[in-house]
Design a protein around this motif. Structure first.
Motif, PDB file in Angstrom:
ATOM      1  N   VAL A  49       0.855  -1.185   0.000  1.00 58.47           N
ATOM      2  CA  VAL A  49       0.000   0.000   0.000  1.00 58.47           C
ATOM      3  C   VAL A  49       0.888   1.231   0.000  1.00 58.47           C
ATOM      4  O   VAL A  49       1.709   1.422   0.889  1.00 58.47           O
ATOM      5  N   SER A  59      -4.912   6.157   1.069  1.00 61.97           N
ATOM      6  CA  SER A  59      -4.401   4.941   1.694  1.00 61.97           C
ATOM      7  C   SER A  59      -3.420   5.317   2.787  1.00 61.97           C
ATOM      8  O   SER A  59      -2.910   6.441   2.838  1.00 61.97           O
ATOM      9  N   GLU A  74      -6.838   1.209   2.235  1.00 64.66           N
ATOM     10  CA  GLU A  74      -6.694   1.768   0.889  1.00 64.66           C
ATOM     11  C   GLU A  74      -7.740   2.822   0.547  1.00 64.66           C
ATOM     12  O   GLU A  74      -7.755   3.308  -0.575  1.00 64.66           O
TER      13      GLU A  74
END
Length: 250
Positions: A49, A59, A74
């Motif tokens: 991420v 995110s 996210e």
């Protein structure tokens, strides 16, 4: 348990599987019927991420009181569901993007990465997918979320598609989350408040009584910490205020 490379994990299988990434960078593919909560120990999120300027979604990493570490998300909607999981005293484990599912659906093999896996104190496991309500009007989205649910429920695990919660509830939980981490409020002050708070007392009255000669707001953080931990409860469907009634939880 079979250990495979990431490339091998992408091959199609007639038997449903769950591929899990681990902190040592290995990827393990487990036949779904053999999947257990213990398989997620030392695991890491399936995807990396990253927060990039200009991205349409937000995110990041959330500092979880439940796990004592960071949990990735996210989107802001995922963060909201994560916050509620962290606030829920029945949740004892949170895994983001816990695995990649693979299963034969119709005439092709489908893949899916769930958003969260929650380990409950009751021993049950709940897998959560987060989707905005307007996207659930799309038949393709509905289909993409349906087969993982069938697979998980046949396995005896709970499945949840989450699209949001009441605005007031979320605002209250966000406010209480400021006191979620150990040490933010000294434990001695939290225990003192717990010993003195009266069941059925209003929050404002409790603050004044516990503060004594000091300003009432100085007694507020320990009470908020008790509300976050679940030792005290109140009606969070209404805005938290001095009139909120506190209840002691056994």
């Amino acid at each position: 348990m079979v250990v495979r490379s990431a490339g091998e994990a992408r091959r199609t299988r007639a038997v449903p599987t769950a591929s899990i990434r681990y902190e040592d960078t290995s990827v393990r593919e487990v036949p779904f019927r053999q999947l257990r909560l213990a398989d997620f120990r030392e695991s890491r999120p399936w995807r990396e991420v990253r927060s990039v300027h200009g991205m349409p979604h937000y995110s990041g990493k959330y500092a979880s009181a439940t796990t004592g570490g960071h949990v990735v998300y996210e989107s802001l909607l995922e963060l909201a569901r994560l916050l509620l999981a962290d606030f829920d005293p029945e949740v004892e484990g949170i895994f983001a993007q816990p695995c990649r599912l693979a299963a034969q659906v119709g005439d092709r093999v489908r893949h899916h990465v769930p958003d969260f896996l929650l380990a409950m104190r009751s021993g049950t496991v709940r897998v959560v997918n987060v989707k905005p309500a307007d996207r659930l009007q799309d038949p393709k989205i509905v289909e993409a979320l349906a087969w993982p649910g069938e697979l998980l429920q046949c396995h005896g695990w709970d499945y949840e598609i989450w699209s949001g919660a009441d605005r007031v509830l979320m605002e209250n939980v966000r406010f209480l989350a400021a006191c979620r981490r150990p040490g933010v409020v000294p434990e001695s002050e939290v225990e003192r408040a717990w010993q003195q708070v009266v069941d059925g007392e209003q929050l404002g009255l409790a603050e004044h009584r516990l503060a004594g000669d000091k300003p009432a707001e100085e007694a507020r953080p320990p009470l908020l910490a008790l509300l976050w931990s679940g030792r005290l409860t109140t009606d969070l469907s209404r805005p938290l205020s001095g009139e909120s009634v506190l209840r002691r939880r056994a």
